[in-house]
Design an enzyme around this catalytic site. Structure first.
Site, PDB file in Angstrom:
ATOM      1  N   ARG A  31     -13.356 -11.853   7.938  1.00 45.29           N
ATOM      2  CA  ARG A  31     -13.783 -11.152   6.718  1.00 45.29           C
ATOM      3  C   ARG A  31     -14.009 -12.118   5.558  1.00 45.29           C
ATOM      4  O   ARG A  31     -13.679 -11.814   4.408  1.00 45.29           O
ATOM      5  CB  ARG A  31     -12.745 -10.101   6.294  1.00 45.29           C
ATOM      6  CG  ARG A  31     -12.652  -8.920   7.250  1.00 45.29           C
ATOM      7  CD  ARG A  31     -13.765  -7.925   7.014  1.00 45.29           C
ATOM      8  NE  ARG A  31     -13.745  -6.864   8.016  1.00 45.29           N
ATOM      9  CZ  ARG A  31     -13.288  -5.648   7.811  1.00 45.29           C
ATOM     10  NH1 ARG A  31     -12.812  -5.317   6.637  1.00 45.29           N
ATOM     11  NH2 ARG A  31     -13.328  -4.755   8.767  1.00 45.29           N
ATOM     12  N   ARG A  35     -15.149  -7.944  -0.127  1.00 45.65           N
ATOM     13  CA  ARG A  35     -14.882  -7.446  -1.490  1.00 45.65           C
ATOM     14  C   ARG A  35     -14.046  -8.350  -2.373  1.00 45.65           C
ATOM     15  O   ARG A  35     -14.025  -8.176  -3.585  1.00 45.65           O
ATOM     16  CB  ARG A  35     -14.211  -6.066  -1.402  1.00 45.65           C
ATOM     17  CG  ARG A  35     -15.160  -4.980  -0.960  1.00 45.65           C
ATOM     18  CD  ARG A  35     -14.404  -3.783  -0.432  1.00 45.65           C
ATOM     19  NE  ARG A  35     -13.726  -4.142   0.800  1.00 45.65           N
ATOM     20  CZ  ARG A  35     -13.025  -3.291   1.554  1.00 45.65           C
ATOM     21  NH1 ARG A  35     -12.883  -2.045   1.168  1.00 45.65           N
ATOM     22  NH2 ARG A  35     -12.450  -3.697   2.663  1.00 45.65           N
ATOM     23  N   ARG A  44     -23.422  -5.853  -3.153  1.00 47.07           N
ATOM     24  CA  ARG A  44     -23.216  -4.518  -2.599  1.00 47.07           C
ATOM     25  C   ARG A  44     -23.666  -3.446  -3.592  1.00 47.07           C
ATOM     26  O   ARG A  44     -24.265  -2.446  -3.210  1.00 47.07           O
ATOM     27  CB  ARG A  44     -21.753  -4.299  -2.221  1.00 47.07           C
ATOM     28  CG  ARG A  44     -21.592  -3.085  -1.339  1.00 47.07           C
ATOM     29  CD  ARG A  44     -20.145  -2.827  -0.997  1.00 47.07           C
ATOM     30  NE  ARG A  44     -19.472  -2.175  -2.095  1.00 47.07           N
ATOM     31  CZ  ARG A  44     -18.426  -1.381  -1.943  1.00 47.07           C
ATOM     32  NH1 ARG A  44     -17.936  -1.150  -0.743  1.00 47.07           N
ATOM     33  NH2 ARG A  44     -17.865  -0.832  -2.983  1.00 47.07           N
ATOM     34  N   ASP A  81     -21.057  -4.741  11.014  1.00 46.09           N
ATOM     35  CA  ASP A  81     -19.810  -4.054  11.321  1.00 46.09           C
ATOM     36  C   ASP A  81     -19.781  -3.732  12.800  1.00 46.09           C
ATOM     37  O   ASP A  81     -20.828  -3.643  13.442  1.00 46.09           O
ATOM     38  CB  ASP A  81     -19.669  -2.762  10.501  1.00 46.09           C
ATOM     39  CG  ASP A  81     -18.222  -2.311  10.478  1.00 46.09           C
ATOM     40  OD1 ASP A  81     -17.446  -2.828   9.660  1.00 46.09           O
ATOM     41  OD2 ASP A  81     -17.850  -1.466  11.322  1.00 46.09           O
ATOM     42  N   TYR A 158     -12.780   5.041  17.294  1.00 43.82           N
ATOM     43  CA  TYR A 158     -13.487   5.563  16.113  1.00 43.82           C
ATOM     44  C   TYR A 158     -14.423   6.711  16.483  1.00 43.82           C
ATOM     45  O   TYR A 158     -14.573   7.675  15.742  1.00 43.82           O
ATOM     46  CB  TYR A 158     -14.276   4.443  15.426  1.00 43.82           C
ATOM     47  CG  TYR A 158     -13.388   3.427  14.741  1.00 43.82           C
ATOM     48  CD1 TYR A 158     -12.848   3.686  13.477  1.00 43.82           C
ATOM     49  CD2 TYR A 158     -13.053   2.228  15.354  1.00 43.82           C
ATOM     50  CE1 TYR A 158     -12.015   2.766  12.856  1.00 43.82           C
ATOM     51  CE2 TYR A 158     -12.226   1.304  14.736  1.00 43.82           C
ATOM     52  CZ  TYR A 158     -11.706   1.579  13.492  1.00 43.82           C
ATOM     53  OH  TYR A 158     -10.873   0.677  12.878  1.00 43.82           O
TER      54      TYR A 158
HETATM   55  O1  CP3 Z   1     -15.792 -11.171   8.960  1.00 36.84           O
HETATM   56  C1  CP3 Z   1     -16.843 -11.036   8.308  1.00 36.84           C
HETATM   57  O2  CP3 Z   1     -17.016 -11.537   7.187  1.00 36.84           O
HETATM   58  C2  CP3 Z   1     -18.003 -10.284   8.957  1.00 36.84           C
HETATM   59  C3  CP3 Z   1     -18.112  -8.900   8.682  1.00 36.84           C
HETATM   60  C4  CP3 Z   1     -17.244  -7.841   9.343  1.00 36.84           C
HETATM   61  C5  CP3 Z   1     -17.051  -6.574   8.741  1.00 36.84           C
HETATM   62  N1  CP3 Z   1     -16.373  -5.779   9.618  1.00 36.84           N
HETATM   63  C6  CP3 Z   1     -17.546  -6.208   7.424  1.00 36.84           C
HETATM   64  C7  CP3 Z   1     -16.911  -5.083   6.714  1.00 36.84           C
HETATM   65  C8  CP3 Z   1     -16.596  -7.805  10.592  1.00 36.84           C
HETATM   66  C9  CP3 Z   1     -16.434  -8.913  11.616  1.00 36.84           C
HETATM   67  C10 CP3 Z   1     -16.052  -6.486  10.742  1.00 36.84           C
HETATM   68  C11 CP3 Z   1     -15.339  -6.037  11.957  1.00 36.84           C
HETATM   69  C12 CP3 Z   1     -14.671  -4.727  11.966  1.00 36.84           C
HETATM   70  N2  CP3 Z   1     -15.086  -3.565  11.353  1.00 36.84           N
HETATM   71  C13 CP3 Z   1     -13.508  -4.429  12.703  1.00 36.84           C
HETATM   72  C14 CP3 Z   1     -12.776  -5.385  13.623  1.00 36.84           C
HETATM   73  C15 CP3 Z   1     -11.956  -6.384  12.899  1.00 36.84           C
HETATM   74  C16 CP3 Z   1     -10.740  -5.807  12.263  1.00 36.84           C
HETATM   75  O3  CP3 Z   1     -10.755  -5.709  11.015  1.00 36.84           O
HETATM   76  O4  CP3 Z   1      -9.790  -5.499  12.967  1.00 36.84           O
HETATM   77  C17 CP3 Z   1     -13.191  -3.079  12.479  1.00 36.84           C
HETATM   78  C18 CP3 Z   1     -12.013  -2.319  13.052  1.00 36.84           C
HETATM   79  C19 CP3 Z   1     -14.205  -2.533  11.641  1.00 36.84           C
HETATM   80  C20 CP3 Z   1     -14.357  -1.134  11.165  1.00 36.84           C
HETATM   81  C21 CP3 Z   1     -14.292  -1.037   9.701  1.00 36.84           C
HETATM   82  N3  CP3 Z   1     -15.278  -1.482   8.845  1.00 36.84           N
HETATM   83  C22 CP3 Z   1     -13.259  -0.469   8.929  1.00 36.84           C
HETATM   84  C23 CP3 Z   1     -11.996   0.138   9.492  1.00 36.84           C
HETATM   85  C24 CP3 Z   1     -13.648  -0.591   7.590  1.00 36.84           C
HETATM   86  C25 CP3 Z   1     -12.922  -0.035   6.401  1.00 36.84           C
HETATM   87  C26 CP3 Z   1     -11.737  -0.832   6.059  1.00 36.84           C
HETATM   88  C27 CP3 Z   1     -12.137  -1.991   5.205  1.00 36.84           C
HETATM   89  O5  CP3 Z   1     -11.735  -3.126   5.489  1.00 36.84           O
HETATM   90  O6  CP3 Z   1     -12.827  -1.727   4.212  1.00 36.84           O
HETATM   91  C28 CP3 Z   1     -14.883  -1.271   7.543  1.00 36.84           C
HETATM   92  C29 CP3 Z   1     -15.653  -1.651   6.350  1.00 36.84           C
HETATM   93  C30 CP3 Z   1     -16.092  -3.063   6.214  1.00 36.84           C
HETATM   94  N4  CP3 Z   1     -16.547  -3.861   7.218  1.00 36.84           N
HETATM   95  C31 CP3 Z   1     -16.163  -3.797   4.996  1.00 36.84           C
HETATM   96  C32 CP3 Z   1     -16.685  -5.058   5.299  1.00 36.84           C
HETATM   97  C33 CP3 Z   1     -17.004  -6.181   4.348  1.00 36.84           C
HETATM   98  C34 CP3 Z   1     -15.813  -3.275   3.638  1.00 36.84           C
HETATM   99  C35 CP3 Z   1     -16.995  -2.491   3.170  1.00 36.84           C
HETATM  100  C36 CP3 Z   1     -17.115  -2.388   1.687  1.00 36.84           C
HETATM  101  O7  CP3 Z   1     -16.569  -1.420   1.144  1.00 36.84           O
HETATM  102  O8  CP3 Z   1     -17.778  -3.251   1.084  1.00 36.84           O
END
Ligand code: CP3
Length: 355
Positions: A31, A35, A44, A81, A158
């Site tokens: 990540r 944010r 964003r 994602d 999910y």
């Molecule tokens: O690592 C990186 O910089 C690449 C981008 C990336 C995102 N999601 C962007 C994201 C990667 C590799 C993921 C993987 C992901 N997404 C996983 C597996 C890794 C882990 O965290 O265990 C999972 C389970 C998800 C599903 C997901 N996406 C959730 C549960 C959420 C909400 C929780 C959260 O962290 O906000 C997201 C949203 C998400 N994915 C954001 C980002 C940058 C936040 C979105 C925002 O509000 O800007």
């Protein structure tokens, strides 16, 4: 941005994944785009939503590059994602502010599962492939690009729950009560993940990462049958098709190191509950290890952060095969200055482990 490396052949990340010698430990952060960066929040806001950011290749590329402008990182990761696959299957993904992911049409019956088919990566998921192509071109070979996907079981949770979950009542209920439907779902997801990752490689991804975030909510027998078996199927399939290193991240996967290493993957991503030194002694002759600083260390002072980085480098010990990372992703409340302190500490402290 980091300069290309001329004194050794190939990038540090690629060398470390092949367990070849490096001049210092490569570092990137899960990540790393997100944010906690004000420039991410600005982009964003311009996009209107997280999903709009993911589906607009120019903006996805821009946010993926942001952390590389700030920190001396050894890899870029595609900005996307794991839930793009179920979205492409028609489940209707959206992200409500502060609530995490939600599906408008979660899977509610075995007959809905029967109707699913793998999306075409160059059709429904073309925006991801376009982002990969653009990012690879923009990187210009400075650092390698990591592509990624979710594991079948993690995606299934999910899709069946309709979003994030605490007890996984529906998803685990499906495994126990309707195992054939569960296997059908996992098989279609395994095919989807495999072709999606292969397409990412064809579009320019140089390493691949599969996130099994929720594997270890399962009991051992179910973990082997419903999660590990599909991970193995994907890794074997990819290895027959492309010559690209594959990293498996198993959150809470400490007790499964041997089984995960035996899938044929090149690297294991491990979370902070695992002792890195013990993990190396257990499986370090088979795979590289990626991790595993507790991300919450980044809430501490730069001096404390540096101390924990040192401890982790010592825990792994001398020699190649370590990719420095966090045990899980960076969190929105984190301070970019402290992230820099961690990255800088890896640069400064790791060379002596590679003399
Ligand atoms: O690592 C990186 O910089 C690449 C981008 C990336 C995102 N999601 C962007 C994201 C990667 C590799 C993921 C993987 C992901 N997404 C996983 C597996 C890794 C882990 O965290 O265990 C999972 C389970 C998800 C599903 C997901 N996406 C959730 C549960 C959420 C909400 C929780 C959260 O962290 O906000 C997201 C949203 C998400 N994915 C954001 C980002 C940058 C936040 C979105 C925002 O509000 O800007």
């Amino acid at each position: 941005m980091p300069e290309p490396e001329h004194h050794q052949e190939g990038h540090r990340l690629m060398r470390a994944l092949a367990r070849r010698s490096v001049d210092r430990t490569p570092v990137w952060l899960m990540r790393q785009a997100g944010r906690y960066l004000p420039e991410y929040r600005a982009t964003r806001a311009r996009a209107g939503s997280f999903l709009a950011l993911c589906t607009t290749p120019e903006l996805a590329c821009e946010v993926a590059l942001q952390p590389l402008r700030r920190f001396r990182l050894d890899a870029a990761i595609l900005f996307s994602d794991i839930l793009t696959i179920p979205h492409a299957m028609g489940l209707g993904l959206h992200f409500a502010d502060g609530e995490g992911p939600r599906f408008e049409r979660p899977l509610r019956s075995a007959s809905e599962i029967t109707r699913l088919s793998p999306p075409d990566p160059e059709e429904e998921l073309r925006y991801v492939m376009d982002a990969v192509r653009l990012l690879r071109a923009e990187l210009g070979g400075r650092v390698p690009l990591i592509g990624f996907a979710g594991s079948p079981w993690t995606l299934a949770t999910y899709m069946v729950e309709g979003g994030s979950s605490l007890h996984f009542a529906r998803a685990k209920g499906l495994l126990y009560e309707e195992p054939r439907a569960a296997h059908r779902l996992l098989a279609v997801l395994a095919d989807s993940v495999r072709s999606y990752l292969r397409a990412q490689v064809e579009a320019g991804a140089e390493a691949l990462l599969i996130f099994d975030t929720w594997g270890t909510v399962l009991a051992p027998h179910e973990y082997r049958t419903f999660s590990l078996a599909y991970l193995e199927r994907i890794v074997r399939g990819l290895k027959a098709e492309v010559d690209t290193p594959v990293i498996l991240f198993g959150r809470g996967g400490g007790q499964w190191l041997h089984e995960l290493a035996a899938t044929g993957c090149d690297g294991l991503g491990i979370d902070w509950t695992v002792d890195l030194g013990s993990a190396r002694r257990e499986v370090g002759d088979q795979v590289a290890l990626q991790g595993n600083l507790d991300p919450c260390v980044l809430y501490a002072s730069p001096a404390t952060i540096r101390e924990h980085v040192r401890r982790l480098l010592e825990a792994y010990g001398p020699g190649p095969g370590h990719v420095f990372n966090l045990g899980h992703g960076l969190q929105p409340g984190m301070d970019p200055e402290r992230v820099a302190a961690a990255v800088d500490a890896v640069h400064e402290l790791s060379p002596r482990f590679h003399e």
